[in-house]
Write a protein that holds these residues in place. Structure first.
Motif, PDB file in Angstrom:
ATOM      1  N   ASP A 152       0.828  -1.219   0.000  1.00 48.58           N
ATOM      2  CA  ASP A 152       0.000   0.000   0.000  1.00 48.58           C
ATOM      3  C   ASP A 152       0.861   1.268   0.000  1.00 48.58           C
ATOM      4  OD1 ASP A 152      -2.097  -1.691   0.162  1.00 48.58           O
ATOM      5  OD2 ASP A 152      -2.571  -1.295   2.275  1.00 48.58           O
ATOM      6  N   ALA A 153       2.120   1.125   0.405  1.00 47.59           N
ATOM      7  CA  ALA A 153       2.984   2.301   0.550  1.00 47.59           C
ATOM      8  C   ALA A 153       3.786   2.613  -0.713  1.00 47.59           C
ATOM      9  CB  ALA A 153       3.934   2.093   1.737  1.00 47.59           C
ATOM     10  N   VAL A 154       3.611   1.799  -1.768  1.00 49.07           N
ATOM     11  CA  VAL A 154       4.439   1.998  -2.969  1.00 49.07           C
ATOM     12  C   VAL A 154       4.284   3.404  -3.569  1.00 49.07           C
ATOM     13  CG1 VAL A 154       4.808   1.246  -5.367  1.00 49.07           C
ATOM     14  CG2 VAL A 154       4.732  -0.440  -3.529  1.00 49.07           C
ATOM     15  N   PRO A 155       3.045   3.900  -3.822  1.00 51.79           N
ATOM     16  CA  PRO A 155       2.934   5.237  -4.441  1.00 51.79           C
ATOM     17  C   PRO A 155       3.589   6.331  -3.591  1.00 51.79           C
ATOM     18  CG  PRO A 155       0.831   4.084  -4.523  1.00 51.79           C
ATOM     19  CD  PRO A 155       1.728   3.252  -3.648  1.00 51.79           C
ATOM     20  N   ALA A 156       3.374   6.276  -2.279  1.00 48.36           N
ATOM     21  CA  ALA A 156       3.970   7.303  -1.399  1.00 48.36           C
ATOM     22  C   ALA A 156       5.495   7.168  -1.377  1.00 48.36           C
ATOM     23  CB  ALA A 156       3.406   7.164   0.017  1.00 48.36           C
ATOM     24  N   PHE A 157       5.984   5.926  -1.439  1.00 51.31           N
ATOM     25  CA  PHE A 157       7.426   5.716  -1.446  1.00 51.31           C
ATOM     26  C   PHE A 157       8.046   6.319  -2.711  1.00 51.31           C
ATOM     27  CE2 PHE A 157      11.173   3.087  -2.486  1.00 51.31           C
ATOM     28  CZ  PHE A 157      11.934   3.338  -1.347  1.00 51.31           C
ATOM     29  N   ILE A 158       7.373   6.137  -3.853  1.00 54.39           N
ATOM     30  CA  ILE A 158       7.884   6.689  -5.114  1.00 54.39           C
ATOM     31  C   ILE A 158       7.958   8.221  -5.003  1.00 54.39           C
ATOM     32  CG2 ILE A 158       7.395   6.981  -7.588  1.00 54.39           C
ATOM     33  CD1 ILE A 158       8.314   4.174  -7.032  1.00 54.39           C
ATOM     34  N   ASP A 159       6.914   8.839  -4.436  1.00 54.92           N
ATOM     35  CA  ASP A 159       6.926  10.302  -4.248  1.00 54.92           C
ATOM     36  C   ASP A 159       8.084  10.712  -3.353  1.00 54.92           C
ATOM     37  OD1 ASP A 159       4.847  10.878  -5.871  1.00 54.92           O
ATOM     38  OD2 ASP A 159       3.333  10.998  -4.268  1.00 54.92           O
ATOM     39  N   THR A 160       8.301   9.932  -2.302  1.00 53.48           N
ATOM     40  CA  THR A 160       9.389  10.243  -1.367  1.00 53.48           C
ATOM     41  C   THR A 160      10.739  10.140  -2.068  1.00 53.48           C
ATOM     42  OG1 THR A 160       8.051   9.454   0.449  1.00 53.48           O
ATOM     43  CG2 THR A 160      10.418   9.595   0.867  1.00 53.48           C
ATOM     44  N   LEU A 161      10.885   9.107  -2.922  1.00 53.83           N
ATOM     45  CA  LEU A 161      12.147   8.931  -3.665  1.00 53.83           C
ATOM     46  C   LEU A 161      12.496  10.190  -4.460  1.00 53.83           C
ATOM     47  CD1 LEU A 161      12.229   5.434  -5.424  1.00 53.83           C
ATOM     48  CD2 LEU A 161      13.543   6.216  -3.460  1.00 53.83           C
ATOM     49  N   ARG A 162      11.470  10.786  -5.088  1.00 57.51           N
ATOM     50  CA  ARG A 162      11.723  11.960  -5.942  1.00 57.51           C
ATOM     51  C   ARG A 162      12.353  13.106  -5.152  1.00 57.51           C
ATOM     52  NH1 ARG A 162       9.266  10.880 -10.681  1.00 57.51           N
ATOM     53  NH2 ARG A 162       7.443   9.534 -10.602  1.00 57.51           N
ATOM     54  N   GLY A 163      11.986  13.202  -3.869  1.00 55.21           N
ATOM     55  CA  GLY A 163      12.505  14.315  -3.063  1.00 55.21           C
ATOM     56  C   GLY A 163      13.641  13.930  -2.132  1.00 55.21           C
ATOM     57  N   TRP A 164      14.128  12.689  -2.240  1.00 53.82           N
ATOM     58  CA  TRP A 164      15.124  12.173  -1.282  1.00 53.82           C
ATOM     59  C   TRP A 164      16.531  12.502  -1.813  1.00 53.82           C
ATOM     60  CZ3 TRP A 164      14.200   6.702   1.186  1.00 53.82           C
ATOM     61  CH2 TRP A 164      15.113   6.501   2.230  1.00 53.82           C
ATOM     62  N   HIS A 165      17.058  13.672  -1.413  1.00 53.50           N
ATOM     63  CA  HIS A 165      18.292  14.201  -2.020  1.00 53.50           C
ATOM     64  C   HIS A 165      19.509  13.297  -1.863  1.00 53.50           C
ATOM     65  CE1 HIS A 165      16.557  17.932  -3.239  1.00 53.50           C
ATOM     66  NE2 HIS A 165      16.137  18.227  -2.022  1.00 53.50           N
ATOM     67  N   ASN A 166      19.646  12.626  -0.713  1.00 50.27           N
ATOM     68  CA  ASN A 166      20.885  11.844  -0.518  1.00 50.27           C
ATOM     69  C   ASN A 166      20.689  10.355  -0.832  1.00 50.27           C
ATOM     70  OD1 ASN A 166      19.343  11.233   1.708  1.00 50.27           O
ATOM     71  ND2 ASN A 166      21.077  11.186   3.124  1.00 50.27           N
ATOM     72  N   LEU A 167      19.675  10.044  -1.635  1.00 51.34           N
ATOM     73  CA  LEU A 167      19.494   8.656  -2.071  1.00 51.34           C
ATOM     74  C   LEU A 167      19.694   8.583  -3.583  1.00 51.34           C
ATOM     75  CD1 LEU A 167      17.531   5.868  -0.759  1.00 51.34           C
ATOM     76  CD2 LEU A 167      16.946   6.422  -3.105  1.00 51.34           C
ATOM     77  N   LYS A 168      20.688   7.792  -3.997  1.00 53.87           N
ATOM     78  CA  LYS A 168      21.079   7.785  -5.417  1.00 53.87           C
ATOM     79  C   LYS A 168      20.279   6.779  -6.244  1.00 53.87           C
ATOM     80  CE  LYS A 168      25.456   8.693  -6.314  1.00 53.87           C
ATOM     81  NZ  LYS A 168      25.485  10.132  -6.557  1.00 53.87           N
ATOM     82  N   GLY A 169      19.717   5.779  -5.582  1.00 53.97           N
ATOM     83  CA  GLY A 169      18.937   4.806  -6.338  1.00 53.97           C
ATOM     84  C   GLY A 169      18.549   3.622  -5.488  1.00 53.97           C
ATOM     85  N   CYS A 170      17.783   2.716  -6.098  1.00 48.05           N
ATOM     86  CA  CYS A 170      17.286   1.528  -5.387  1.00 48.05           C
ATOM     87  C   CYS A 170      17.421   0.300  -6.259  1.00 48.05           C
ATOM     88  CB  CYS A 170      15.785   1.626  -5.104  1.00 48.05           C
ATOM     89  SG  CYS A 170      15.276   3.025  -4.174  1.00 48.05           S
ATOM     90  N   VAL A 171      17.825  -0.785  -5.639  1.00 49.51           N
ATOM     91  CA  VAL A 171      17.657  -2.098  -6.251  1.00 49.51           C
ATOM     92  C   VAL A 171      16.234  -2.540  -5.896  1.00 49.51           C
ATOM     93  CG1 VAL A 171      18.444  -4.498  -6.209  1.00 49.51           C
ATOM     94  CG2 VAL A 171      20.111  -2.627  -6.055  1.00 49.51           C
ATOM     95  N   ILE A 172      15.519  -3.096  -6.875  1.00 47.44           N
ATOM     96  CA  ILE A 172      14.133  -3.519  -6.639  1.00 47.44           C
ATOM     97  C   ILE A 172      14.062  -5.040  -6.707  1.00 47.44           C
ATOM     98  CG2 ILE A 172      11.715  -3.282  -7.371  1.00 47.44           C
ATOM     99  CD1 ILE A 172      13.025  -0.593  -6.682  1.00 47.44           C
ATOM    100  N   THR A 173      13.485  -5.656  -5.676  1.00 49.88           N
ATOM    101  CA  THR A 173      13.372  -7.109  -5.685  1.00 49.88           C
ATOM    102  C   THR A 173      11.925  -7.539  -5.460  1.00 49.88           C
ATOM    103  OG1 THR A 173      14.380  -9.150  -4.847  1.00 49.88           O
ATOM    104  CG2 THR A 173      14.063  -7.386  -3.239  1.00 49.88           C
ATOM    105  N   VAL A 174      11.729  -8.852  -5.359  1.00 47.57           N
ATOM    106  CA  VAL A 174      10.386  -9.445  -5.234  1.00 47.57           C
ATOM    107  C   VAL A 174       9.632  -8.798  -4.073  1.00 47.57           C
ATOM    108  CG1 VAL A 174       9.186 -11.646  -4.824  1.00 47.57           C
ATOM    109  CG2 VAL A 174      11.324 -11.605  -6.132  1.00 47.57           C
TER     110      VAL A 174
END
Ligand code: NAD
Length: 269
Positions: free
Chosen positions: A46-68
């Motif tokens: 349920d938190a996926v859409p909010a997490f994606i929004d958070t990623l866009r504004g997360w300045h010190n996070l360069k990326g994510c590996v996505i798994t199952v």
């Protein structure tokens, strides 16, 4: 030790405690004296859409590996997909650009092919059998086509998956011969288990035992299953004279591809 200036990457899935990437990435960051760290993220669906929004504004996070189970779920939320991620409809890595734009790729297949090359297998002009047309099987099939395999036979318990994948590959790689039937393993250069069969202590084989006996000595037998390292399929294939490639070898081979896409590692690590 993390500090205020540490740059982050994440691995996102659910459950997440079993993944090996944080240990592998953090060891490499430490050995190379980089102020970088990977964090595991156990994300509720349920938190996926909010997490994606958070990623866009997360300045010190360069990326994510996505798994199952989020490889297909997250792909439609991203701003740019690589050609193969778009073809597969799934991502296993996301890069956050400085302006918050999110770009996705799927390097599962590239990792598989890199590991196969390390075993001395060159896909160009060869014939391969892939058992399993799910997320990983599709990525492996796509990467083998990109690498110039001549003939690919794909099977799955779910015939609709095979048909859909074959149609996609046929459009994208018209020079590759794609089939779904075989009578013997004798003329395959590569046989890959891309299904979860053989996980844990089941000892199960992804194809009938009598069929496995037809494997040619000198063939490359590969498994995506990471635990056990040597599955029953690989053990029997090795006894028959095949070279083997394990699931952890595939996972290790793609670490550089994942890190490179996120901008935290050179290729070929
Ligand atoms: P998935 O559920 O998307 O696909 C699995 C497919 O295998 C399904 O389509 C299923 O019908 C098929 N299948 C099951 N039994 C079969 C059989 N006997 N013959 C043919 N097909 C059969 O799963 P996935 O995301 O593709 O993951 C598959 C496995 O790959 C998992 O065990 C996962 O842990 C592993 N994996 C390994 C790596 C690695 O780097 N080694 C990376 C990603 C995933």
């Amino acid at each position: 030790m993390m500090g205020g200036a540490t740059q982050l990457v994440a691995i996102v899935g659910s459950p997440i405690a079993q993944v090996k990437s944080p240990a592998n990435f953090n060891r490499w960051f430490q050995e190379n004296h980089l102020d970088l760290a990977m964090i595991p993220v156990d994300l509720h669906a349920d938190a996926v859409p909010a997490f994606i929004d958070t990623l866009r504004g997360w300045h010190n996070l360069k990326g994510c590996v996505i798994t199952v189970p989020y490889k297909q779920v997250i792909a439609p939320y991203l701003d740019h997909l690589s050609q193969r991620a778009s073809l597969l409809g799934s991502v296993n890595v996301v890069r956050r650009e400085a302006d918050g734009t999110l770009c996705g790729d799927n390097v599962d297949g590239e990792g598989f092919v890199a590991a196969a090359r390390q075993q001395g297998f060159a896909p160009e002009g060869k014939k391969a059998l892939i058992l399993g047309a799910g997320g990983v099987g599709s990525a492996i099939a796509c990467a083998l086509c990109e690498a110039g395999i001549a003939e690919l036979v794909i099977t799955d318990l779910d015939s609709h998956r095979v048909q859909a994948l074959a149609a996609t590959l046929h459009d994208a790689f018209p020079n590759t011969c794609i089939g779904h039937e075989y009578q013997s393993l004798a003329d395959f250069d590569l046989v890959a288990n891309a299904s979860p069969v053989g996980m844990g202590d089941s000892g199960e084989l992804p194809l009938p035992a009598a069929m496995l006996e037809t494997l040619a000595a000198g063939c490359l037998a590969a498994d995506v299953v990471t635990s056990p390292v040597t599955t029953a399929f690989l053990a029997r294939a090795q006894a028959l004279g095949a070279t083997i490639q394990t699931g952890p070898q595939m996972a290790r081979a793609q670490m550089g591809n994942l890190g490179h896409f996120m901008g935290v590692m050179p290729l070929g690590i």
